[in-house]
Design an enzyme around this catalytic site. Structure first.
Site, PDB file in Angstrom:
ATOM      1  N   ASP A  89     -19.715  23.708   1.753  1.00  0.00           N
ATOM      2  CA  ASP A  89     -20.450  24.922   1.426  1.00  0.00           C
ATOM      3  C   ASP A  89     -20.489  25.786   2.694  1.00  0.00           C
ATOM      4  O   ASP A  89     -19.543  26.494   2.995  1.00  0.00           O
ATOM      5  CB  ASP A  89     -21.834  24.478   0.934  1.00  0.00           C
ATOM      6  CG  ASP A  89     -22.678  25.603   0.410  1.00  0.00           C
ATOM      7  OD1 ASP A  89     -22.145  26.491  -0.258  1.00  0.00           O
ATOM      8  OD2 ASP A  89     -23.895  25.598   0.667  1.00  0.00           O
ATOM      9  N   PHE A 123     -24.218  26.464  -7.819  1.00  0.00           N
ATOM     10  CA  PHE A 123     -24.602  25.090  -7.494  1.00  0.00           C
ATOM     11  C   PHE A 123     -23.993  24.134  -8.507  1.00  0.00           C
ATOM     12  O   PHE A 123     -24.223  24.246  -9.711  1.00  0.00           O
ATOM     13  CB  PHE A 123     -26.121  24.925  -7.428  1.00  0.00           C
ATOM     14  CG  PHE A 123     -26.511  23.711  -6.642  1.00  0.00           C
ATOM     15  CD1 PHE A 123     -26.545  23.749  -5.260  1.00  0.00           C
ATOM     16  CD2 PHE A 123     -26.765  22.507  -7.279  1.00  0.00           C
ATOM     17  CE1 PHE A 123     -26.861  22.611  -4.517  1.00  0.00           C
ATOM     18  CE2 PHE A 123     -27.076  21.361  -6.553  1.00  0.00           C
ATOM     19  CZ  PHE A 123     -27.122  21.421  -5.164  1.00  0.00           C
ATOM     20  N   GLU A 162     -15.031  14.240   1.770  1.00  0.00           N
ATOM     21  CA  GLU A 162     -16.299  14.890   1.424  1.00  0.00           C
ATOM     22  C   GLU A 162     -16.225  15.384  -0.018  1.00  0.00           C
ATOM     23  O   GLU A 162     -15.133  15.620  -0.545  1.00  0.00           O
ATOM     24  CB  GLU A 162     -16.528  16.045   2.423  1.00  0.00           C
ATOM     25  CG  GLU A 162     -17.721  16.922   2.183  1.00  0.00           C
ATOM     26  CD  GLU A 162     -19.058  16.207   2.323  1.00  0.00           C
ATOM     27  OE1 GLU A 162     -19.268  15.216   1.604  1.00  0.00           O
ATOM     28  OE2 GLU A 162     -19.907  16.676   3.103  1.00  0.00           O
ATOM     29  N   ASP A 163     -17.380  15.528  -0.640  1.00  0.00           N
ATOM     30  CA  ASP A 163     -17.393  16.031  -2.021  1.00  0.00           C
ATOM     31  C   ASP A 163     -17.219  17.544  -2.078  1.00  0.00           C
ATOM     32  O   ASP A 163     -16.398  18.058  -2.824  1.00  0.00           O
ATOM     33  CB  ASP A 163     -18.692  15.602  -2.731  1.00  0.00           C
ATOM     34  CG  ASP A 163     -19.960  15.954  -1.937  1.00  0.00           C
ATOM     35  OD1 ASP A 163     -19.859  16.502  -0.814  1.00  0.00           O
ATOM     36  OD2 ASP A 163     -21.060  15.659  -2.427  1.00  0.00           O
ATOM     37  N   ARG A 191     -25.144  12.742 -10.835  1.00  0.00           N
ATOM     38  CA  ARG A 191     -23.955  12.230 -10.138  1.00  0.00           C
ATOM     39  C   ARG A 191     -22.998  11.539 -11.103  1.00  0.00           C
ATOM     40  O   ARG A 191     -21.799  11.463 -10.858  1.00  0.00           O
ATOM     41  CB  ARG A 191     -24.359  11.214  -9.067  1.00  0.00           C
ATOM     42  CG  ARG A 191     -25.131  11.795  -7.896  1.00  0.00           C
ATOM     43  CD  ARG A 191     -25.220  10.763  -6.775  1.00  0.00           C
ATOM     44  NE  ARG A 191     -26.224  11.087  -5.784  1.00  0.00           N
ATOM     45  CZ  ARG A 191     -26.037  11.882  -4.732  1.00  0.00           C
ATOM     46  NH1 ARG A 191     -24.876  12.455  -4.545  1.00  0.00           N
ATOM     47  NH2 ARG A 191     -27.008  12.115  -3.868  1.00  0.00           N
ATOM     48  N   ASP A 245     -24.747  15.696  -6.742  1.00  0.00           N
ATOM     49  CA  ASP A 245     -26.069  15.690  -7.367  1.00  0.00           C
ATOM     50  C   ASP A 245     -26.802  17.015  -7.295  1.00  0.00           C
ATOM     51  O   ASP A 245     -26.509  17.882  -6.471  1.00  0.00           O
ATOM     52  CB  ASP A 245     -26.949  14.655  -6.656  1.00  0.00           C
ATOM     53  CG  ASP A 245     -27.377  15.146  -5.269  1.00  0.00           C
ATOM     54  OD1 ASP A 245     -26.493  15.502  -4.465  1.00  0.00           O
ATOM     55  OD2 ASP A 245     -28.592  15.190  -5.003  1.00  0.00           O
ATOM     56  N   LYS A 262     -16.358  25.909  -1.278  1.00  0.00           N
ATOM     57  CA  LYS A 262     -16.940  27.220  -1.615  1.00  0.00           C
ATOM     58  C   LYS A 262     -16.726  28.149  -0.424  1.00  0.00           C
ATOM     59  O   LYS A 262     -17.636  28.332   0.392  1.00  0.00           O
ATOM     60  CB  LYS A 262     -18.456  27.080  -1.833  1.00  0.00           C
ATOM     61  CG  LYS A 262     -18.860  26.483  -3.158  1.00  0.00           C
ATOM     62  CD  LYS A 262     -20.359  26.695  -3.352  1.00  0.00           C
ATOM     63  CE  LYS A 262     -21.047  25.422  -3.702  1.00  0.00           C
ATOM     64  NZ  LYS A 262     -22.518  25.532  -3.652  1.00  0.00           N
ATOM     65  N   LYS A 295     -23.938  10.384  -0.150  1.00  0.00           N
ATOM     66  CA  LYS A 295     -23.473   9.666  -1.309  1.00  0.00           C
ATOM     67  C   LYS A 295     -22.430  10.426  -2.121  1.00  0.00           C
ATOM     68  O   LYS A 295     -21.728   9.857  -2.962  1.00  0.00           O
ATOM     69  CB  LYS A 295     -24.675   9.381  -2.242  1.00  0.00           C
ATOM     70  CG  LYS A 295     -25.769   8.588  -1.601  1.00  0.00           C
ATOM     71  CD  LYS A 295     -27.027   8.599  -2.494  1.00  0.00           C
ATOM     72  CE  LYS A 295     -28.242   8.456  -1.627  1.00  0.00           C
ATOM     73  NZ  LYS A 295     -29.452   8.913  -2.281  1.00  0.00           N
ATOM     74  N   GLY A 296     -22.351  11.731  -1.908  1.00  0.00           N
ATOM     75  CA  GLY A 296     -21.574  12.594  -2.803  1.00  0.00           C
ATOM     76  C   GLY A 296     -20.109  12.240  -2.980  1.00  0.00           C
ATOM     77  O   GLY A 296     -19.538  12.455  -4.041  1.00  0.00           O
TER      78      GLY A 296
END
Ligand code: IMP
Ligand code: MG
Length: 179
Positions: free
Chosen positions: A102, A151, A98-99, A164, A158, A130, A42-43
């Site tokens: 990582d 984070f 993509e959000d 969100r 989220d 990141k 969902k990001g």
């Protein structure tokens, strides 16, 4: 909700400016080609909604739902496809949106499964990156902002399915994560 925020990393204005820049570059790179933008839910929902409205060429959209984290804040390395694409991508130019990247495990896996479907090309656009946390070699074609190893929440991203809807990108207070 806002009381839980420790620090705003990127405000609404900064995000809008960056989204516009990314869209301009994507528009130039794909002009004259067909383009399918695939959002990883969902990001990426909010980022993708803003991004595609600034891309000035015809395009199609599709979505995938994947899960690599469950309720925790650490990547498990196991990616589950919860909802696959609706359409075939054979012969298409794919841009995955993509959000945040990582470890890179989620996208490395996704790119691999999408490449097996014989698209013309696959590129990746992520709002946040990141790089310090990367565990696999992954080429990211369009990056909004590099972020420190913290984070992050907001603008679609989220913590345990919350935050969100914060309009900016932020880090929460330590006690919120430890709750
Ligand atoms: P990766 O597989 O380790 O690259 O993780 C990618 C996914 O983990 C992203 O799509 C996010 O959903 C989630 N994620 C990674 N870092 C963060 C973060 O700082 N906040 C919230 N979600 C994150
Ligand atoms: Mg995600």
């Amino acid at each position: 909700m806002k009381n839980d925020v420790k620090e705003i990393l990127f405000n609404e204005e900064e995000i809008a400016k960056k989204v516009k820049e990314l869209a301009k570059k994507i528009t130039e790179d794909y002009r004259g080609k067909d383009l399918t933008v695939i959002g990883i839910l969902k990001g990426s929902n909010i980022f993708m909604g803003d991004l595609i409205r600034k891309i000035d060429i015809p395009l199609q959209i599709d979505f995938m739902v994947v899960s690599s984290y469950g309720q925790s804040t650490e990547s498990s390395g196991i990616v589950r496809v919860i909802k696959d694409l609706d359409y075939s991508i054979e012969g298409k130019n794919i841009l995955i949106v993509e959000d945040i990247i990582d470890t890179g495990l989620t996208l490395a896996y996704l790119k691999e499964i999408l490449l097996k479907r014989k698209p013309q090309s696959v590129k990746i656009c992520s709002l946040l990156d990141k790089p310090a946390r990367r565990r696999v070699d992954l080429e990211v074609d369009y990056i909004g902002f590099e972020t420190p190893d913290e984070f992050i929440v907001g603008y679609g991203i989220d913590y345990s399915e919350k935050y969100r809807n914060l309009p900016y990108i932020a880090v929460l207070k330590d006690e919120v994560y430890n709750k």
